[in-house]
Design an enzyme around this catalytic site. Structure first.
Site, mmCIF file in Angstrom:
data_model
loop_
_atom_site.group_PDB
_atom_site.id
_atom_site.type_symbol
_atom_site.label_atom_id
_atom_site.label_comp_id
_atom_site.label_asym_id
_atom_site.label_seq_id
_atom_site.Cartn_x
_atom_site.Cartn_y
_atom_site.Cartn_z
ATOM 1 N N PHE A 124 -16.437 11.612 -15.852
ATOM 2 C CA PHE A 124 -15.467 11.620 -14.616
ATOM 3 C C PHE A 124 -16.470 11.504 -13.312
ATOM 4 O O PHE A 124 -17.184 12.432 -13.231
ATOM 5 C CB PHE A 124 -14.477 12.725 -14.495
ATOM 6 C CG PHE A 124 -13.181 12.688 -13.528
ATOM 7 C CD1 PHE A 124 -12.042 11.675 -13.934
ATOM 8 C CD2 PHE A 124 -13.458 13.216 -12.553
ATOM 9 C CE1 PHE A 124 -11.226 11.572 -12.728
ATOM 10 C CE2 PHE A 124 -12.428 13.012 -11.404
ATOM 11 C CZ PHE A 124 -11.196 12.406 -11.609
ATOM 12 N N ASP A 195 -16.037 20.168 -19.294
ATOM 13 C CA ASP A 195 -14.795 19.815 -18.380
ATOM 14 C C ASP A 195 -13.778 19.766 -19.163
ATOM 15 O O ASP A 195 -13.595 18.863 -19.985
ATOM 16 C CB ASP A 195 -15.405 18.810 -17.544
ATOM 17 C CG ASP A 195 -14.047 18.349 -16.632
ATOM 18 O OD1 ASP A 195 -12.999 18.713 -16.812
ATOM 19 O OD2 ASP A 195 -14.496 17.949 -15.560
ATOM 20 N N TYR A 220 -3.518 21.226 -12.662
ATOM 21 C CA TYR A 220 -2.473 20.430 -12.238
ATOM 22 C C TYR A 220 -1.956 19.354 -12.857
ATOM 23 O O TYR A 220 -1.158 18.501 -12.897
ATOM 24 C CB TYR A 220 -2.382 20.154 -10.922
ATOM 25 C CG TYR A 220 -3.800 19.230 -10.409
ATOM 26 C CD1 TYR A 220 -4.061 17.758 -11.014
ATOM 27 C CD2 TYR A 220 -4.834 19.803 -9.890
ATOM 28 C CE1 TYR A 220 -5.349 17.175 -10.945
ATOM 29 C CE2 TYR A 220 -6.259 18.987 -9.646
ATOM 30 C CZ TYR A 220 -6.307 17.936 -10.247
ATOM 31 O OH TYR A 220 -7.618 17.345 -10.426
ATOM 32 N N LYS A 221 -2.804 18.975 -14.187
ATOM 33 C CA LYS A 221 -2.516 18.125 -14.970
ATOM 34 C C LYS A 221 -1.551 18.683 -16.342
ATOM 35 O O LYS A 221 -0.570 18.847 -15.986
ATOM 36 C CB LYS A 221 -3.698 17.510 -15.457
ATOM 37 C CG LYS A 221 -4.731 16.720 -14.410
ATOM 38 C CD LYS A 221 -6.044 16.477 -14.877
ATOM 39 C CE LYS A 221 -6.487 15.527 -13.730
ATOM 40 N NZ LYS A 221 -7.942 15.380 -13.716
ATOM 41 N N ARG A 369 -3.268 3.471 -18.438
ATOM 42 C CA ARG A 369 -3.190 4.498 -18.964
ATOM 43 C C ARG A 369 -2.000 5.293 -19.163
ATOM 44 O O ARG A 369 -1.393 5.558 -18.142
ATOM 45 C CB ARG A 369 -4.348 5.594 -18.096
ATOM 46 C CG ARG A 369 -4.873 6.607 -18.912
ATOM 47 C CD ARG A 369 -5.884 7.715 -17.962
ATOM 48 N NE ARG A 369 -5.261 8.167 -16.810
ATOM 49 C CZ ARG A 369 -5.832 9.155 -16.167
ATOM 50 N NH1 ARG A 369 -7.103 9.611 -16.433
ATOM 51 N NH2 ARG A 369 -5.241 9.451 -15.023
#
Ligand SMILES: *Cc1c(COP(=O)(O)O)cnc(C)c1O
Length: 410
Positions: A124, A195, A220-221, A369
Protein backbone atom coordinates in the site's frame (compact mmCIF):
# COMPACT_ATOMS: atom_id res chain seq x y z
CA UNK A 1 -26.94 -22.61 -8.23
CA UNK A 2 -29.58 -19.93 -8.56
CA UNK A 3 -30.87 -17.05 -6.48
CA UNK A 4 -33.15 -19.34 -4.45
CA UNK A 5 -30.10 -21.39 -3.44
CA UNK A 6 -28.49 -18.16 -2.24
CA UNK A 7 -31.59 -17.32 -0.19
CA UNK A 8 -31.44 -20.76 1.36
CA UNK A 9 -27.74 -20.33 2.21
CA UNK A 10 -28.57 -17.01 3.88
CA UNK A 11 -31.42 -18.59 5.84
CA UNK A 12 -29.03 -21.32 7.07
CA UNK A 13 -26.22 -18.87 7.88
CA UNK A 14 -25.62 -18.57 11.64
CA UNK A 15 -24.23 -15.05 11.16
CA UNK A 16 -27.15 -13.77 9.08
CA UNK A 17 -28.57 -11.88 12.07
CA UNK A 18 -25.46 -9.67 12.27
CA UNK A 19 -26.64 -7.63 9.29
CA UNK A 20 -29.32 -6.09 11.52
CA UNK A 21 -26.53 -4.49 13.56
CA UNK A 22 -26.01 -2.04 10.70
CA UNK A 23 -27.96 0.80 9.20
CA UNK A 24 -27.68 0.04 5.49
CA UNK A 25 -29.46 2.02 2.76
CA UNK A 26 -32.15 0.26 0.75
CA UNK A 27 -31.36 -0.67 -2.82
CA UNK A 28 -27.59 -0.55 -2.47
CA UNK A 29 -25.28 -3.53 -2.90
CA UNK A 30 -22.35 -2.54 -0.74
CA UNK A 31 -19.01 -4.11 -1.61
CA UNK A 32 -16.69 -1.45 -0.23
CA UNK A 33 -16.68 -2.37 3.44
CA UNK A 34 -12.93 -2.85 3.05
CA UNK A 35 -12.57 0.86 2.33
CA UNK A 36 -15.27 2.26 4.59
CA UNK A 37 -17.24 -0.11 6.79
CA UNK A 38 -21.01 0.33 7.09
CA UNK A 39 -22.62 2.44 9.82
CA UNK A 40 -23.52 0.43 12.93
CA UNK A 41 -27.04 1.07 14.22
CA UNK A 42 -25.79 2.32 17.60
CA UNK A 43 -23.07 4.74 16.50
CA UNK A 44 -25.09 7.87 15.81
CA UNK A 45 -26.79 7.81 19.22
CA UNK A 46 -23.50 7.03 20.99
CA UNK A 47 -21.87 10.04 19.39
CA UNK A 48 -24.90 12.22 20.08
CA UNK A 49 -24.74 11.18 23.75
CA UNK A 50 -21.06 11.99 23.87
CA UNK A 51 -21.67 15.42 22.40
CA UNK A 52 -24.79 16.40 24.35
CA UNK A 53 -24.37 14.67 27.72
CA UNK A 54 -20.65 14.24 28.10
CA UNK A 55 -19.39 17.35 26.37
CA UNK A 56 -22.42 19.65 26.69
CA UNK A 57 -23.43 18.84 30.25
CA UNK A 58 -20.33 17.14 31.64
CA UNK A 59 -17.82 19.54 30.15
CA UNK A 60 -14.24 18.90 31.21
CA UNK A 61 -15.36 16.58 34.02
CA UNK A 62 -16.01 13.96 31.34
CA UNK A 63 -12.30 13.23 30.94
CA UNK A 64 -12.77 11.16 34.10
CA UNK A 65 -16.52 10.83 34.59
CA UNK A 66 -17.12 9.57 31.05
CA UNK A 67 -13.76 7.80 30.77
CA UNK A 68 -12.49 9.95 27.88
CA UNK A 69 -8.98 9.69 29.27
CA UNK A 70 -9.03 5.90 29.00
CA UNK A 71 -10.90 5.48 25.71
CA UNK A 72 -7.79 4.91 23.59
CA UNK A 73 -6.91 1.91 25.76
CA UNK A 74 -10.51 0.68 26.00
CA UNK A 75 -10.85 0.79 22.23
CA UNK A 76 -7.54 -1.09 21.95
CA UNK A 77 -8.69 -3.75 24.41
CA UNK A 78 -11.89 -4.15 22.37
CA UNK A 79 -9.90 -4.72 19.17
CA UNK A 80 -7.35 -7.07 20.80
CA UNK A 81 -9.38 -10.32 20.63
CA UNK A 82 -10.09 -9.76 16.93
CA UNK A 83 -6.36 -9.85 16.15
CA UNK A 84 -5.19 -12.43 18.67
CA UNK A 85 -3.70 -9.85 21.01
CA UNK A 86 -4.02 -9.55 24.79
CA UNK A 87 -5.33 -6.80 27.01
CA UNK A 88 -2.94 -3.87 27.24
CA UNK A 89 -1.19 -4.60 23.94
CA UNK A 90 -3.25 -2.38 21.64
CA UNK A 91 -3.77 1.39 21.65
CA UNK A 92 -5.96 3.43 19.31
CA UNK A 93 -4.71 6.80 18.08
CA UNK A 94 -3.66 8.74 15.01
CA UNK A 95 -3.77 7.20 11.52
CA UNK A 96 -2.22 3.98 10.27
CA UNK A 97 0.37 6.02 8.37
CA UNK A 98 1.43 7.89 11.52
CA UNK A 99 1.43 4.75 13.65
CA UNK A 100 3.63 3.00 11.11
CA UNK A 101 5.98 5.97 11.21
CA UNK A 102 6.15 5.78 14.99
CA UNK A 103 6.94 2.04 15.10
CA UNK A 104 9.36 2.09 12.18
CA UNK A 105 11.19 5.17 13.46
CA UNK A 106 11.67 3.57 16.86
CA UNK A 107 12.84 0.24 15.43
CA UNK A 108 15.17 1.79 12.87
CA UNK A 109 17.13 3.58 15.57
CA UNK A 110 18.33 0.18 16.78
CA UNK A 111 21.34 -1.66 15.39
CA UNK A 112 23.93 -0.67 12.85
CA UNK A 113 23.70 1.76 9.96
CA UNK A 114 23.69 0.94 6.25
CA UNK A 115 21.25 -1.96 6.34
CA UNK A 116 18.14 -3.02 4.45
CA UNK A 117 14.57 -1.98 5.13
CA UNK A 118 12.49 -4.66 3.45
CA UNK A 119 8.97 -4.11 2.24
CA UNK A 120 7.13 -5.70 -0.67
CA UNK A 121 6.62 -4.54 -4.23
CA UNK A 122 3.01 -3.40 -4.56
CA UNK A 123 2.59 -2.65 -0.87
CA UNK A 124 0.00 0.00 0.00
CA UNK A 125 1.56 3.31 -1.08
CA UNK A 126 1.40 5.10 2.26
CA UNK A 127 3.51 2.37 3.87
CA UNK A 128 6.17 2.73 1.22
CA UNK A 129 6.07 6.54 1.30
CA UNK A 130 6.46 6.55 5.09
CA UNK A 131 9.49 4.24 4.83
CA UNK A 132 11.05 6.28 2.04
CA UNK A 133 10.67 9.42 4.15
CA UNK A 134 12.07 7.74 7.25
CA UNK A 135 15.12 6.32 5.52
CA UNK A 136 15.79 9.83 4.27
CA UNK A 137 15.09 11.51 7.63
CA UNK A 138 17.23 9.12 9.68
CA UNK A 139 20.07 9.42 7.17
CA UNK A 140 21.74 6.22 8.39
CA UNK A 141 22.50 4.85 4.96
CA UNK A 142 19.65 2.34 5.07
CA UNK A 143 18.30 1.13 1.71
CA UNK A 144 14.63 0.48 1.04
CA UNK A 145 14.12 -2.86 -0.73
CA UNK A 146 10.84 -3.70 -2.48
CA UNK A 147 10.94 -7.49 -2.40
CA UNK A 148 8.84 -9.91 -4.43
CA UNK A 149 5.91 -10.64 -2.08
CA UNK A 150 6.25 -14.36 -2.77
CA UNK A 151 9.94 -14.34 -1.74
CA UNK A 152 10.08 -12.21 1.40
CA UNK A 153 12.02 -14.80 3.38
CA UNK A 154 14.76 -14.85 0.73
CA UNK A 155 15.29 -11.12 1.13
CA UNK A 156 15.29 -10.94 4.93
CA UNK A 157 18.73 -11.71 6.37
CA UNK A 158 21.13 -10.61 9.13
CA UNK A 159 21.69 -7.42 7.21
CA UNK A 160 18.04 -6.39 7.52
CA UNK A 161 17.13 -3.59 9.92
CA UNK A 162 13.34 -3.81 9.56
CA UNK A 163 10.58 -5.61 7.66
CA UNK A 164 7.23 -3.93 6.89
CA UNK A 165 4.51 -5.98 5.22
CA UNK A 166 0.78 -5.81 4.67
CA UNK A 167 -0.85 -9.07 5.71
CA UNK A 168 -3.45 -8.79 2.90
CA UNK A 169 -2.57 -7.23 -0.46
CA UNK A 170 -4.97 -4.33 -0.92
CA UNK A 171 -5.29 -4.88 -4.67
CA UNK A 172 -5.57 -8.63 -5.02
CA UNK A 173 -6.43 -9.78 -1.51
CA UNK A 174 -3.46 -12.19 -1.49
CA UNK A 175 -2.63 -13.22 2.04
CA UNK A 176 0.88 -13.62 3.48
CA UNK A 177 1.75 -16.55 5.70
CA UNK A 178 2.29 -14.28 8.68
CA UNK A 179 3.24 -17.06 11.05
CA UNK A 180 5.99 -18.42 8.79
CA UNK A 181 7.43 -15.00 7.95
CA UNK A 182 7.32 -13.95 11.60
CA UNK A 183 9.21 -17.11 12.56
CA UNK A 184 11.87 -16.40 9.93
CA UNK A 185 12.30 -12.79 11.11
CA UNK A 186 12.37 -13.80 14.77
CA UNK A 187 15.02 -16.43 14.15
CA UNK A 188 17.24 -13.72 12.65
CA UNK A 189 16.35 -11.14 15.29
CA UNK A 190 14.87 -8.82 12.65
CA UNK A 191 11.90 -6.70 13.80
CA UNK A 192 8.83 -6.85 11.57
CA UNK A 193 5.82 -4.52 11.50
CA UNK A 194 2.59 -5.91 10.05
CA UNK A 195 -0.06 -3.70 8.48
CA UNK A 196 -3.44 -5.25 9.29
CA UNK A 197 -5.69 -2.72 7.53
CA UNK A 198 -7.34 -5.39 5.39
CA UNK A 199 -7.07 -8.13 8.02
CA UNK A 200 -8.61 -6.84 11.23
CA UNK A 201 -12.22 -8.02 11.34
CA UNK A 202 -11.86 -9.89 8.06
CA UNK A 203 -9.43 -12.79 8.41
CA UNK A 204 -8.11 -14.71 11.42
CA UNK A 205 -5.03 -13.07 12.90
CA UNK A 206 -3.21 -14.60 15.87
CA UNK A 207 -0.55 -12.04 16.78
CA UNK A 208 0.31 -13.60 20.15
CA UNK A 209 0.29 -17.19 18.94
CA UNK A 210 2.36 -16.33 15.85
CA UNK A 211 4.93 -14.44 17.95
CA UNK A 212 4.36 -11.14 16.19
CA UNK A 213 5.67 -8.13 18.12
CA UNK A 214 4.53 -5.10 16.09
CA UNK A 215 1.45 -4.26 14.04
CA UNK A 216 -0.70 -1.36 12.93
CA UNK A 217 -4.09 -1.20 11.24
CA UNK A 218 -7.08 0.98 10.62
CA UNK A 219 -10.52 0.87 12.16
CA UNK A 220 -12.66 2.48 9.45
CA UNK A 221 -12.54 -0.52 7.09
CA UNK A 222 -13.77 -3.90 8.34
CA UNK A 223 -14.01 -2.59 11.91
CA UNK A 224 -16.80 -0.17 10.96
CA UNK A 225 -15.57 2.82 12.99
CA UNK A 226 -16.43 5.50 10.44
CA UNK A 227 -14.59 7.90 8.15
CA UNK A 228 -11.21 9.02 9.47
CA UNK A 229 -11.51 7.01 12.69
CA UNK A 230 -8.16 6.56 14.47
CA UNK A 231 -5.97 3.52 13.85
CA UNK A 232 -4.52 0.94 16.19
CA UNK A 233 -0.98 0.10 17.21
CA UNK A 234 -0.01 -3.24 18.69
CA UNK A 235 3.22 -3.92 20.55
CA UNK A 236 3.45 -7.30 22.26
CA UNK A 237 3.94 -7.55 25.99
CA UNK A 238 7.30 -9.17 25.29
CA UNK A 239 8.49 -6.22 23.18
CA UNK A 240 7.01 -3.24 25.01
CA UNK A 241 9.73 -3.08 27.68
CA UNK A 242 12.51 -2.40 25.16
CA UNK A 243 10.33 -0.21 22.98
CA UNK A 244 11.59 3.37 22.98
CA UNK A 245 9.05 5.82 21.53
CA UNK A 246 10.35 7.98 18.71
CA UNK A 247 7.48 10.45 18.96
CA UNK A 248 7.45 11.50 22.59
CA UNK A 249 4.21 13.38 23.21
CA UNK A 250 2.73 13.90 26.64
CA UNK A 251 0.20 11.06 26.29
CA UNK A 252 3.15 8.65 26.16
CA UNK A 253 4.68 10.02 29.36
CA UNK A 254 4.87 7.86 32.47
CA UNK A 255 2.99 10.43 34.56
CA UNK A 256 1.44 12.86 32.17
CA UNK A 257 -0.37 15.05 34.67
CA UNK A 258 2.67 15.68 36.81
CA UNK A 259 3.71 18.11 34.07
CA UNK A 260 7.38 17.30 34.58
CA UNK A 261 10.02 19.21 32.67
CA UNK A 262 11.68 16.05 31.33
CA UNK A 263 10.36 13.09 29.35
CA UNK A 264 9.95 9.65 30.86
CA UNK A 265 8.22 7.02 28.76
CA UNK A 266 5.22 5.14 30.12
CA UNK A 267 5.85 1.46 30.83
CA UNK A 268 2.79 0.35 28.88
CA UNK A 269 1.22 0.47 25.43
CA UNK A 270 0.64 4.16 26.20
CA UNK A 271 4.15 4.54 24.78
CA UNK A 272 2.43 4.50 21.40
CA UNK A 273 0.14 7.44 22.14
CA UNK A 274 1.12 11.01 21.35
CA UNK A 275 -1.45 13.76 21.97
CA UNK A 276 -5.09 14.30 22.85
CA UNK A 277 -7.43 11.56 21.60
CA UNK A 278 -10.28 12.10 19.10
CA UNK A 279 -13.00 11.28 21.63
CA UNK A 280 -15.95 11.33 19.21
CA UNK A 281 -14.21 8.98 16.81
CA UNK A 282 -13.11 6.70 19.63
CA UNK A 283 -16.76 6.28 20.61
CA UNK A 284 -17.39 5.18 17.04
CA UNK A 285 -14.46 2.74 17.22
CA UNK A 286 -15.98 1.10 20.29
CA UNK A 287 -19.40 0.80 18.60
CA UNK A 288 -17.82 -0.39 15.34
CA UNK A 289 -15.91 -3.14 17.10
CA UNK A 290 -19.02 -4.08 19.10
CA UNK A 291 -20.64 -5.25 15.84
CA UNK A 292 -18.37 -8.32 16.25
CA UNK A 293 -19.77 -9.22 19.70
CA UNK A 294 -20.30 -12.95 20.03
CA UNK A 295 -18.84 -13.66 16.58
CA UNK A 296 -15.82 -15.96 16.29
CA UNK A 297 -13.21 -14.91 13.73
CA UNK A 298 -12.93 -18.45 12.36
CA UNK A 299 -16.68 -18.62 11.78
CA UNK A 300 -16.67 -15.19 10.20
CA UNK A 301 -13.71 -16.03 7.97
CA UNK A 302 -15.43 -19.25 6.89
CA UNK A 303 -18.44 -17.20 5.79
CA UNK A 304 -16.15 -14.78 3.99
CA UNK A 305 -14.52 -17.65 2.11
CA UNK A 306 -17.92 -19.10 1.16
CA UNK A 307 -19.04 -15.72 -0.19
CA UNK A 308 -15.85 -14.99 -2.11
CA UNK A 309 -15.81 -18.57 -3.42
CA UNK A 310 -19.37 -18.13 -4.68
CA UNK A 311 -18.42 -14.83 -6.32
CA UNK A 312 -15.52 -16.49 -8.12
CA UNK A 313 -17.64 -19.45 -9.21
CA UNK A 314 -20.33 -17.17 -10.67
CA UNK A 315 -17.75 -14.90 -12.27
CA UNK A 316 -16.13 -17.90 -13.98
CA UNK A 317 -19.51 -18.79 -15.45
CA UNK A 318 -20.83 -15.37 -16.34
CA UNK A 319 -18.19 -12.62 -16.28
CA UNK A 320 -15.09 -14.11 -17.92
CA UNK A 321 -16.62 -13.59 -21.36
CA UNK A 322 -16.93 -9.86 -20.54
CA UNK A 323 -13.20 -9.48 -19.98
CA UNK A 324 -13.00 -9.97 -16.19
CA UNK A 325 -9.86 -11.83 -15.16
CA UNK A 326 -9.64 -12.95 -11.54
CA UNK A 327 -6.84 -11.10 -9.73
CA UNK A 328 -7.42 -12.71 -6.32
CA UNK A 329 -5.98 -16.10 -5.33
CA UNK A 330 -8.25 -19.03 -6.13
CA UNK A 331 -7.05 -20.85 -3.04
CA UNK A 332 -9.40 -19.64 -0.28
CA UNK A 333 -6.67 -20.17 2.31
CA UNK A 334 -4.53 -17.58 0.50
CA UNK A 335 -7.31 -15.02 0.03
CA UNK A 336 -8.38 -12.11 2.23
CA UNK A 337 -11.98 -10.94 2.39
CA UNK A 338 -12.31 -9.55 -1.13
CA UNK A 339 -12.54 -10.55 -4.77
CA UNK A 340 -10.68 -8.47 -7.35
CA UNK A 341 -10.79 -8.61 -11.11
CA UNK A 342 -8.61 -7.07 -13.76
CA UNK A 343 -10.47 -5.48 -16.64
CA UNK A 344 -9.09 -3.25 -19.42
CA UNK A 345 -11.86 -0.69 -18.73
CA UNK A 346 -11.93 -1.23 -14.99
CA UNK A 347 -12.43 2.42 -14.08
CA UNK A 348 -15.41 2.98 -16.39
CA UNK A 349 -16.92 -0.33 -15.31
CA UNK A 350 -16.62 0.59 -11.62
CA UNK A 351 -18.27 3.97 -12.25
CA UNK A 352 -21.11 2.34 -14.15
CA UNK A 353 -21.69 -0.20 -11.38
CA UNK A 354 -21.82 2.53 -8.75
CA UNK A 355 -24.37 4.43 -10.86
CA UNK A 356 -26.45 1.25 -10.80
CA UNK A 357 -26.32 0.87 -7.02
CA UNK A 358 -23.57 -1.75 -6.79
CA UNK A 359 -20.59 -0.24 -4.97
CA UNK A 360 -17.15 -1.76 -5.49
CA UNK A 361 -14.04 0.38 -5.93
CA UNK A 362 -11.30 0.83 -8.48
CA UNK A 363 -7.60 0.44 -7.84
CA UNK A 364 -4.90 1.39 -10.28
CA UNK A 365 -4.18 0.38 -12.87
CA UNK A 366 -6.97 -2.00 -13.87
CA UNK A 367 -8.61 -3.52 -10.80
CA UNK A 368 -12.28 -3.61 -9.83
CA UNK A 369 -12.30 -4.62 -6.19
CA UNK A 370 -15.22 -6.13 -4.29
CA UNK A 371 -14.74 -6.06 -0.54
CA UNK A 372 -16.70 -8.67 1.35
CA UNK A 373 -17.62 -7.65 4.88
CA UNK A 374 -19.00 -10.96 6.14
CA UNK A 375 -20.97 -9.37 8.98
CA UNK A 376 -23.41 -7.83 6.52
CA UNK A 377 -22.83 -9.12 2.98
CA UNK A 378 -25.25 -11.95 2.08
CA UNK A 379 -25.17 -14.75 -0.49
CA UNK A 380 -28.01 -13.05 -2.39
CA UNK A 381 -25.89 -9.90 -2.58
CA UNK A 382 -23.22 -11.87 -4.42
CA UNK A 383 -25.85 -13.21 -6.80
CA UNK A 384 -27.33 -9.75 -7.37
CA UNK A 385 -23.88 -8.21 -7.82
CA UNK A 386 -22.98 -10.67 -10.58
CA UNK A 387 -26.38 -9.97 -12.17
CA UNK A 388 -25.68 -6.23 -12.08
CA UNK A 389 -22.18 -6.61 -13.53
CA UNK A 390 -23.49 -8.81 -16.31
CA UNK A 391 -26.22 -6.28 -17.09
CA UNK A 392 -23.83 -3.31 -17.19
CA UNK A 393 -21.54 -5.21 -19.54
CA UNK A 394 -24.31 -6.59 -21.76
CA UNK A 395 -26.21 -3.35 -22.23
CA UNK A 396 -22.97 -1.39 -22.66
CA UNK A 397 -23.85 1.08 -19.86
CA UNK A 398 -20.19 1.24 -18.89
CA UNK A 399 -19.39 2.93 -22.21
CA UNK A 400 -21.07 6.10 -20.90
CA UNK A 401 -18.16 6.50 -18.48
CA UNK A 402 -14.66 7.60 -19.38
CA UNK A 403 -11.85 5.36 -18.35
CA UNK A 404 -9.01 7.84 -18.81
CA UNK A 405 -10.11 10.63 -16.41
CA UNK A 406 -10.19 9.81 -12.70
CA UNK A 407 -12.18 11.42 -9.89
CA UNK A 408 -10.20 12.65 -6.86
CA UNK A 409 -11.27 9.51 -4.98
CA UNK A 410 -11.62 6.17 -6.72
C1 LIG B 1 -6.27 1.75 4.05
C2 LIG B 1 -4.84 1.43 4.30
C3 LIG B 1 -4.01 2.34 4.96
C4 LIG B 1 -4.55 3.68 5.34
O1 LIG B 1 -3.70 4.47 6.08
P1 LIG B 1 -4.28 5.78 6.79
O2 LIG B 1 -3.11 6.39 7.38
O3 LIG B 1 -5.33 5.35 7.76
O4 LIG B 1 -4.91 6.62 5.73
C5 LIG B 1 -2.71 1.94 5.24
N1 LIG B 1 -2.25 0.72 4.85
C6 LIG B 1 -3.03 -0.16 4.19
C7 LIG B 1 -2.51 -1.50 3.80
C8 LIG B 1 -4.34 0.19 3.88
O5 LIG B 1 -5.12 -0.67 3.22
Amino acid sequence: MDRTDCERLDAECKLAGCRARFSLPEGVLYFDGNSLGALPGTTASAIRRTIEDEWGAGLIRSWLDADWFFLARRAGDAIAPLIGASEGEVAVSDSTSVNLFKLAASLLRRGGAGRKVVTEAGNFPTDVYILEGLVDLLDRGHALVRADPARIADEVDEDTALVVLSHVDYRTGALHDMEAIAAHCNALGVPAVWDLCHSAGAVPVELNRWNVDYAVGCTYKFLNAGPGAPAFTYVSRAAIGDYRPAVTGWFSHAEQFRFEDGYRAADSINKCLVGSPPVLSLRAVIDGVATFDGVGMEELAAKSRRLSGLFIELADERLAEHGFALASPRDPARRGSQVSFRHPDAYAVARALIARGLIPDFREPDIVRFGIAPLYVRHVDIWDAVDAIEAVMSDGAWRDFRTDVREAVT
